[in-house]
Design an enzyme around this catalytic site. Structure first.
Site, PDB file in Angstrom:
ATOM      1  N   HIS A   1      -6.539 -15.452 -13.111  1.00 35.85           N
ATOM      2  CA  HIS A   1      -6.422 -15.979 -14.480  1.00 35.85           C
ATOM      3  C   HIS A   1      -5.277 -16.997 -14.473  1.00 35.85           C
ATOM      4  CE1 HIS A   1      -5.359 -15.860 -18.791  1.00 35.85           C
ATOM      5  NE2 HIS A   1      -6.535 -15.336 -19.010  1.00 35.85           N
TER       6      HIS A   1
ATOM      7  N   ASP B   1      -1.731  -7.915 -11.345  1.00 45.07           N
ATOM      8  CA  ASP B   1      -2.086  -8.253 -12.722  1.00 45.07           C
ATOM      9  C   ASP B   1      -3.100  -7.200 -13.172  1.00 45.07           C
ATOM     10  OD1 ASP B   1      -3.441  -9.148 -14.942  1.00 45.07           O
ATOM     11  OD2 ASP B   1      -3.701 -11.209 -14.236  1.00 45.07           O
TER      12      ASP B   1
ATOM     13  N   CYS C   1     -10.219 -19.085 -18.686  1.00 46.23           N
ATOM     14  CA  CYS C   1      -8.854 -19.263 -18.167  1.00 46.23           C
ATOM     15  C   CYS C   1      -8.814 -19.071 -16.658  1.00 46.23           C
ATOM     16  CB  CYS C   1      -7.856 -18.318 -18.844  1.00 46.23           C
ATOM     17  SG  CYS C   1      -7.722 -18.565 -20.585  1.00 46.23           S
TER      18      CYS C   1
ATOM     19  N   GLN D   1      -7.051  -6.449 -16.625  1.00 46.42           N
ATOM     20  CA  GLN D   1      -8.450  -5.998 -16.717  1.00 46.42           C
ATOM     21  C   GLN D   1      -8.679  -4.652 -16.052  1.00 46.42           C
ATOM     22  OE1 GLN D   1     -10.539  -7.363 -18.646  1.00 46.42           O
ATOM     23  NE2 GLN D   1      -9.765  -9.420 -18.955  1.00 46.42           N
TER      24      GLN D   1
ATOM     25  N   LYS E   1      -5.890  -5.536 -24.927  1.00 45.81           N
ATOM     26  CA  LYS E   1      -7.139  -5.326 -24.182  1.00 45.81           C
ATOM     27  C   LYS E   1      -7.447  -3.833 -24.023  1.00 45.81           C
ATOM     28  CE  LYS E   1      -6.622  -9.565 -21.460  1.00 45.81           C
ATOM     29  NZ  LYS E   1      -7.604 -10.460 -22.062  1.00 45.81           N
TER      30      LYS E   1
HETATM   31  N1  PLP Z   1      -4.889 -11.697 -16.411  1.00 42.37           N
HETATM   32  C1  PLP Z   1      -6.181 -11.400 -16.585  1.00 42.37           C
HETATM   33  C2  PLP Z   1      -6.964 -10.898 -15.410  1.00 42.37           C
HETATM   34  C3  PLP Z   1      -6.777 -11.550 -17.833  1.00 42.37           C
HETATM   35  O1  PLP Z   1      -8.064 -11.258 -17.993  1.00 42.37           O
HETATM   36  C4  PLP Z   1      -5.989 -12.008 -18.923  1.00 42.37           C
HETATM   37  C5  PLP Z   1      -6.598 -12.241 -20.236  1.00 42.37           C
HETATM   38  O2  PLP Z   1      -7.776 -12.401 -20.389  1.00 42.37           O
HETATM   39  C6  PLP Z   1      -4.651 -12.282 -18.685  1.00 42.37           C
HETATM   40  C7  PLP Z   1      -4.124 -12.114 -17.430  1.00 42.37           C
HETATM   41  C8  PLP Z   1      -3.760 -12.753 -19.775  1.00 42.37           C
HETATM   42  O3  PLP Z   1      -3.677 -11.793 -20.773  1.00 42.37           O
HETATM   43  P1  PLP Z   1      -2.868 -12.104 -22.098  1.00 42.37           P
HETATM   44  O4  PLP Z   1      -3.548 -13.278 -22.738  1.00 42.37           O
HETATM   45  O5  PLP Z   1      -3.003 -10.855 -22.895  1.00 42.37           O
HETATM   46  O6  PLP Z   1      -1.491 -12.421 -21.699  1.00 42.37           O
END
Ligand code: PLP
Length: 405
Positions: free
Chosen positions: A117, A194, A360, A197, A220
């Site tokens: 992401h 990270d 993203c 998900q 999430k």
């Molecule tokens: N990392 C992953 C794998 C994601 O799916 C997301 C959001 O969709 C993020 C990071 C970023 O999350 P946030 O927008 O809550 O900071």
């Protein structure tokens, strides 16, 4: 199947027609979470960590109890190793600005994967730009897998940081984080996961994983927006400089200098999002009451059903692995001849919410040779009937635009 808990989610009775399949972007919130937040503001609202009066102590207890719940959920040994952030993005930026800028030098390497992401790419681009370090990508095969050779050859003696998503928000694939962490440690690098998900959908144990940092987003996983968390090994958190500075994170302030508060407060500058943290604590209670084993199993059933039903439509191409177990709650796809945004708009007319775009993850989409895709993502509260409605809506897409079946 028992889906009684759907009645816990007020939004589903407000929009009975709606089929919500954008859970990877954010989940819906149960009444228990909303009520916990309201209760905090109605019964315990004061600035936590500041006052000595009873109400402030109550607010502090509520906030710190949420920290304990996050620690227990992800298997951290010590609640002080949990730092509240706004979200995963802020958690990863905290590591980049604090650890990254203070530890990396020219010639060092940061290793990530091509499927990250943007939140797990841009902070490392910034560190690379500012320190002269190099950003290196582990590549994937068509099914979204990182091969053992890729791990072996990309993580080298030059590597100082490895950062990887546990579950890809596009491919839905579960990454071999254990192998990556092991390899990172064998060359003396730190390993970051990270968990945006993964945390909502499966049991995670940061102590067993032995990762150095782990980031998550509350929104999430049923909690309000604006609250997330970063787990960090105490040894590292102690030696890291603060990320943001100001109120709350200090011990003493002189005219020209300051000393900082203990971990984790050193990393929580300014008035904290106590209501959000309480909401996250309530979300964790709710998840625990259902059970992550059940959640994972139920989502696997839903994804299997979705993929089987999508297989009935010859004009649909699923991106990533060929087996349902390759998709952890997330199915990304293309409808032949139709732009993903048109697909999402036509589905929206039928009250089906899916995501269209680059999710993203533009480097991944470029690697896959597409500009955009559609993505349907489930949570435990979705049902087979909703998936049937999604499939029914999909069957109409090409007809709307004048294409044959
Ligand atoms: N990392 C992953 C794998 C994601 O799916 C997301 C959001 O969709 C993020 C990071 C970023 O999350 P946030 O927008 O809550 O900071």
């Amino acid at each position: 199947m028992n889906c009684d808990f759907r009645t816990d989610f007020p939004i589903f009775s407000k929009y009975p027609e709606m089929v919500y399949l954008d859970n990877a972007a954010t989940t819906q919130k149960p009444r228990q979470v909303n009520e916990a937040v309201t209760r905090f503001y109605e019964e315990a609202n004061a600035n936590p960590l500041r006052g000595v009066y009873d109400l402030s102590v109550k607010a502090t207890e509520a906030y710190e109890s949420a920290r304990e719940k996050v620690a227990n959920l992800i298997g951290a040994k010590d609640a002080s190793e949990i730092i509240f952030t706004r979200n995963t993005t802020e958690a990863l930026n905290l590591i980049a600005y604090s650890y990254g800028l203070s530890h990396l030098h020219e010639g060092d390497e940061i290793v990530i994967t091509i499927m990250e992401h943007h939140s797990n790419i841009l902070p490392w681009q910034m560190v690379a730009r500012q320190t002269g370090a190099k950003l290196v990508y582990m590549m994937i095969d068509k099914e979204g897998r990182i091969s053992p050779e890729e791990i072996e050859t990309k993580i080298t003696d030059r590597t100082k940081i490895v950062s990887i998503g546990y579950v890809s928000n596009v491919m839905g694939v579960l990454n071999p984080v254990e192998a990556v962490i092991k390899k990172a440690h064998s060359v003396g690098a730190i390993a970051i996961v990270d968990g945006a998900q993964s945390t909502p959908h499966m049991k995670v144990d940061v102590t067993e994983l032995d990762c150095d940092f782990y980031a998550l987003s509350g929104h999430k996983m049923l909690a309000p927006m604006g609250i997330g968390a970063l787990y960090g090994k105490m040894k590292l958190l102690l030696e890291m400089p603060p990320f943001l500075t100001g109120g709350e994170m200090i011990e003493y302030v002189e005219q020209q200098s300051a000393t900082f508060a203990e971990v984790p407060h050193k990393f929580e500058a300014g008035t904290v999002n106590a209501g959000g943290a309480v909401g996250l604590g309530a979300a964790i209670d709710y998840i625990n009451s259902i059970g992550l084993d059940y959640i994972e199993k139920r989502e696997a059933e839903l994804v299997k059903y979705m993929i089987e039903r999508m297989g009935e439509l010859p004009y649909i191409e699923i991106i990533g692995g060929s087996k349902p177990c390759d998709h952890h709650g997330i199915v990304t796809f293309m409808v032949k001849d139709v732009h993903p945004h048109d697909v999402a708009s036509i589905l929206d007319e039928q009250h089906v919410c899916i995501r269209a775009g680059h999710h993203c993850a533009q480097p991944l989409l470029k690697f896959l040779g597409v500009n955009a895709t559609d993505r349907a993502s489930v949570y435990f509260y979705n049902t087979e009937e909703e998936i049937d409605r999604f499939i029914d809506a999909l069957t109409k897409v090409r007809g709307y635009l004048g294409y044959g079946a």
